[in-house]
Write a protein that holds these residues in place. Structure first.
Motif, mmCIF file in Angstrom:
data_model
loop_
_atom_site.group_PDB
_atom_site.id
_atom_site.type_symbol
_atom_site.label_atom_id
_atom_site.label_comp_id
_atom_site.label_asym_id
_atom_site.label_seq_id
_atom_site.Cartn_x
_atom_site.Cartn_y
_atom_site.Cartn_z
ATOM 1 N N ALA A 151 0.815 -1.215 0.000
ATOM 2 C CA ALA A 151 0.000 0.000 0.000
ATOM 3 C C ALA A 151 0.851 1.269 0.000
ATOM 4 O O ALA A 151 1.821 1.379 0.714
ATOM 5 N N ALA A 152 0.467 2.226 -0.812
ATOM 6 C CA ALA A 152 1.110 3.532 -0.847
ATOM 7 C C ALA A 152 0.437 4.444 0.166
ATOM 8 O O ALA A 152 -0.427 4.032 0.918
ATOM 9 N N ALA A 153 0.870 5.681 0.211
ATOM 10 C CA ALA A 153 0.299 6.622 1.167
ATOM 11 C C ALA A 153 -1.201 6.773 0.937
ATOM 12 O O ALA A 153 -1.676 6.799 -0.191
ATOM 13 N N SER A 154 -1.948 6.893 2.018
ATOM 14 C CA SER A 154 -3.398 7.050 1.920
ATOM 15 C C SER A 154 -3.750 8.492 1.582
ATOM 16 O O SER A 154 -3.232 9.414 2.197
ATOM 17 N N PRO A 155 -4.643 8.720 0.617
ATOM 18 C CA PRO A 155 -5.019 10.090 0.274
ATOM 19 C C PRO A 155 -5.628 10.818 1.465
ATOM 20 O O PRO A 155 -6.527 10.302 2.124
ATOM 21 N N ALA A 156 -5.120 12.005 1.733
ATOM 22 C CA ALA A 156 -5.669 12.874 2.775
ATOM 23 C C ALA A 156 -5.778 12.169 4.122
ATOM 24 O O ALA A 156 -6.646 12.464 4.922
ATOM 25 N N GLY A 157 -4.871 11.227 4.369
ATOM 26 C CA GLY A 157 -4.851 10.551 5.652
ATOM 27 C C GLY A 157 -5.985 9.577 5.849
ATOM 28 O O GLY A 157 -6.264 9.165 6.966
ATOM 29 N N ALA A 158 -6.674 9.176 4.782
ATOM 30 C CA ALA A 158 -7.806 8.257 4.913
ATOM 31 C C ALA A 158 -7.306 6.829 5.055
ATOM 32 O O ALA A 158 -6.278 6.455 4.504
ATOM 33 N N GLN B 182 -7.117 2.955 4.272
ATOM 34 C CA GLN B 182 -7.334 2.183 3.072
ATOM 35 C C GLN B 182 -8.421 1.149 3.315
ATOM 36 O O GLN B 182 -8.759 0.829 4.448
ATOM 37 N N ALA B 183 -8.940 0.614 2.240
ATOM 38 C CA ALA B 183 -10.048 -0.327 2.335
ATOM 39 C C ALA B 183 -9.686 -1.475 3.259
ATOM 40 O O ALA B 183 -8.659 -2.134 3.079
ATOM 41 N N GLY B 184 -10.519 -1.697 4.262
ATOM 42 C CA GLY B 184 -10.326 -2.808 5.172
ATOM 43 C C GLY B 184 -9.332 -2.578 6.287
ATOM 44 O O GLY B 184 -9.131 -3.462 7.124
ATOM 45 N N LEU B 185 -8.695 -1.411 6.310
ATOM 46 C CA LEU B 185 -7.699 -1.123 7.332
ATOM 47 C C LEU B 185 -8.163 0.044 8.195
ATOM 48 O O LEU B 185 -8.663 1.042 7.675
ATOM 49 N N PRO B 186 -7.956 -0.036 9.517
ATOM 50 C CA PRO B 186 -8.411 1.036 10.411
ATOM 51 C C PRO B 186 -7.364 2.118 10.632
ATOM 52 O O PRO B 186 -7.438 2.856 11.608
ATOM 53 N N PHE B 187 -6.390 2.200 9.738
ATOM 54 C CA PHE B 187 -5.342 3.218 9.874
ATOM 55 C C PHE B 187 -4.928 3.693 8.497
ATOM 56 O O PHE B 187 -5.098 3.008 7.485
ATOM 57 N N ALA B 188 -4.388 4.903 8.467
ATOM 58 C CA ALA B 188 -3.786 5.449 7.256
ATOM 59 C C ALA B 188 -2.322 5.043 7.217
ATOM 60 O O ALA B 188 -1.663 4.948 8.254
ATOM 61 N N ASP C 274 4.481 9.733 19.118
ATOM 62 C CA ASP C 274 3.134 10.299 19.121
ATOM 63 C C ASP C 274 2.055 9.230 19.203
ATOM 64 O O ASP C 274 0.867 9.530 19.067
ATOM 65 N N GLY C 275 2.446 7.967 19.435
ATOM 66 C CA GLY C 275 1.490 6.881 19.520
ATOM 67 C C GLY C 275 1.171 6.230 18.190
ATOM 68 O O GLY C 275 0.381 5.280 18.148
ATOM 69 N N ALA C 276 1.760 6.724 17.084
ATOM 70 C CA ALA C 276 1.587 6.054 15.800
ATOM 71 C C ALA C 276 2.277 4.700 15.839
ATOM 72 O O ALA C 276 3.217 4.471 16.609
ATOM 73 N N LEU D 96 1.734 4.225 10.542
ATOM 74 C CA LEU D 96 0.302 3.955 10.594
ATOM 75 C C LEU D 96 -0.340 4.912 11.586
ATOM 76 O O LEU D 96 0.026 4.935 12.765
ATOM 77 N N THR D 97 -1.291 5.715 11.107
ATOM 78 C CA THR D 97 -1.895 6.756 11.942
ATOM 79 C C THR D 97 -3.425 6.653 11.898
ATOM 80 O O THR D 97 -4.007 5.967 11.057
ATOM 81 N N LYS D 98 -4.056 7.393 12.802
ATOM 82 C CA LYS D 98 -5.510 7.449 12.841
ATOM 83 C C LYS D 98 -6.012 8.101 11.556
ATOM 84 O O LYS D 98 -5.501 9.156 11.153
ATOM 85 N N PRO D 99 -7.008 7.530 10.901
ATOM 86 C CA PRO D 99 -7.526 8.140 9.672
ATOM 87 C C PRO D 99 -8.128 9.512 9.938
ATOM 88 O O PRO D 99 -8.693 9.767 11.012
ATOM 89 N N ALA D 100 -8.059 10.370 8.950
ATOM 90 C CA ALA D 100 -8.665 11.692 9.058
ATOM 91 C C ALA D 100 -10.186 11.581 9.037
ATOM 92 O O ALA D 100 -10.738 10.695 8.403
#
Length: 389
Positions: free
Chosen positions: A36-43, A45-51, A368-370, A385-389
């Protein structure tokens, strides 16, 4: 084993080679270009709870740790310790690392900061080396010198596994500092030799407790029985993760043979049974009795068959994902996954298993907890891996 799940029976023959390669925990496997590449706008990705945000790429990375200022130290299998800027744009190899034997599963392995790093700048690391009798895993430390030419200075080996034996497998080499700040725990794999895990004189197939200077400080009851004075627990296989949780419990994960990967709660003096018992079988098909047949051995808390091929271990304590505080995270090599284990006191159960499309060698918690994970092999990337926007 007396029973086997239908799924494992179906795939065992086809996956034997893959599982064996995964069991070779340091096997260099090219990173999957489709990861997986970077998630657009911190969203997410499908099926994953993190960006997912790529940070940097490495040559067969093995382990990492964070410096207080947000920079990172990352080990590479061939023997390089890299000083990495917080944004991942600058990577500088440190001089001062001893000669590393990186054949097979060997390499430069774990890296951990001294509990008083801010005062003494001391870094601990493990690596495989050749020596009398064959090869083994060593624990070393040095002082981080920053500046234009960063280096580890005053490097010394403070402990070596015993005995050194022929072969290139199951070194283990994971490090965890105890909450008391006076001891560290060091894992020694059984080097694919089976019997040393039950040999009281060997450190192989054991969890060891040492002083911060590398002196043996094992379980006194075992020492009184004639065990190597560094041994804390025994009957282990290939221990590729060890960590304390916030309550002071010591957790360990290890690769089983064909089946039977484990999460264990490590307790002083306990025998975890390998190779007498395992919920996996030998790669040549020979049966190993299940844990349930020998209740005198300490049983795992979580077990995987088919295997996930675990690598790395943390007990999460960050604020970014409060729903996961206190849980364990491990990387998956053969499973190409990030795996979460639910922890409730001294009990644990399977949580989530997220496909990452690449072998995951290491998992770490950022300041930062990531969550940070390292992909295995050439071009293996560091992903944040961060919290989605």
């Amino acid at each position: 084993m007396s029973t086997r799940t239908i799924l494992f029976t179906t795939i065992a023959s086809a996956s034997l080679l893959a599982c064996s390669a995964a069991d070779q925990g340091n096997a260099t496997v090219p990173a999957n270009a489709a990861t997986a590449a970077a998630s657009p706008a911190g969203a997410a990705q499908a099926g994953l709870p993190f960006a997912i945000t790529p940070v940097a790429a490495f040559d067969a990375p093995w382990a990492m740790t964070f410096l207080p200022d947000g920079r990172m130290l990352v080990t590479q299998k061939a023997g390089q310790l890299m000083l990495v800027s917080a944004d991942g744009k600058t990577k500088t190899p440190l001089t001062g690392i001893p000669a590393v034997d990186s054949e097979g599963q060997g390499g430069l392995m774990d890296v951990v900061l001294h509990p008083q790093f801010a005062q003494n700048r001391m870094v601990y690391f493990s690596f495989s080396e050749a020596g009398p009798g064959g090869k083994g895993v060593a624990l070393a430390r040095g002082v981080l010198q920053d500046g234009d030419k960063p280096a580890l200075q005053d490097v010394s080996v403070i402990f070596r596994a015993s005995p050194y034996v022929e072969g290139d497998g199951h070194y283990s080499g994971r490090i965890a500092f105890a909450p008391d700040g006076q001891h560290l725990f060091f894992t020694n794999g059984e080097r694919q030799k089976f019997d040393p895990a039950q040999d009281p004189k060997a450190t192989l197939g054991k969890v060891l407790r040492l002083t911060l200077d590398g002196k043996p400080a094992g379980d006194p009851a075992l020492t009184a029985k004639g065990f190597n004075p560094a041994v804390w627990s025994y009957g282990h296989r290939n221990l590729l993760g060890i960590a304390f949780d916030g309550a002071g419990n010591l957790w360990e994960q290890e690769m089983g043979p064909m089946g039977g990967d484990e999460i264990n709660l490590i307790q002083a003096g306990k025998n975890y049974g390998y190779p007498i018992v395992s919920d996996g079988d030998h790669y040549d098909g020979r049966d190993i009795p299940n844990h349930d047949t020998r209740p005198e051995f300490e049983k795992y808390k979580v077990n995987w068959t088919p295997v996930i091929a675990p690598a790395g271990l943390i007990a999460y304590s960050g604020a970014m994902f409060p729903e996961w505080q206190g849980d364990l995270f491990v990387g998956g090599l053969a499973s190409e996954a990030l795996v979460r284990i639910d922890v409730n006191g001294t009990q644990a159960t399977k949580g989530d298993q997220w496909g990452m499309n690449a072998r995951i060698r290491e998992v770490e918690q950022g300041p930062d907890g990531a969550l940070y994970v390292l992909e295995d092999g050439e071009g293996g990337r560091l992903l944040k891996l961060t919290k989605p926007a």
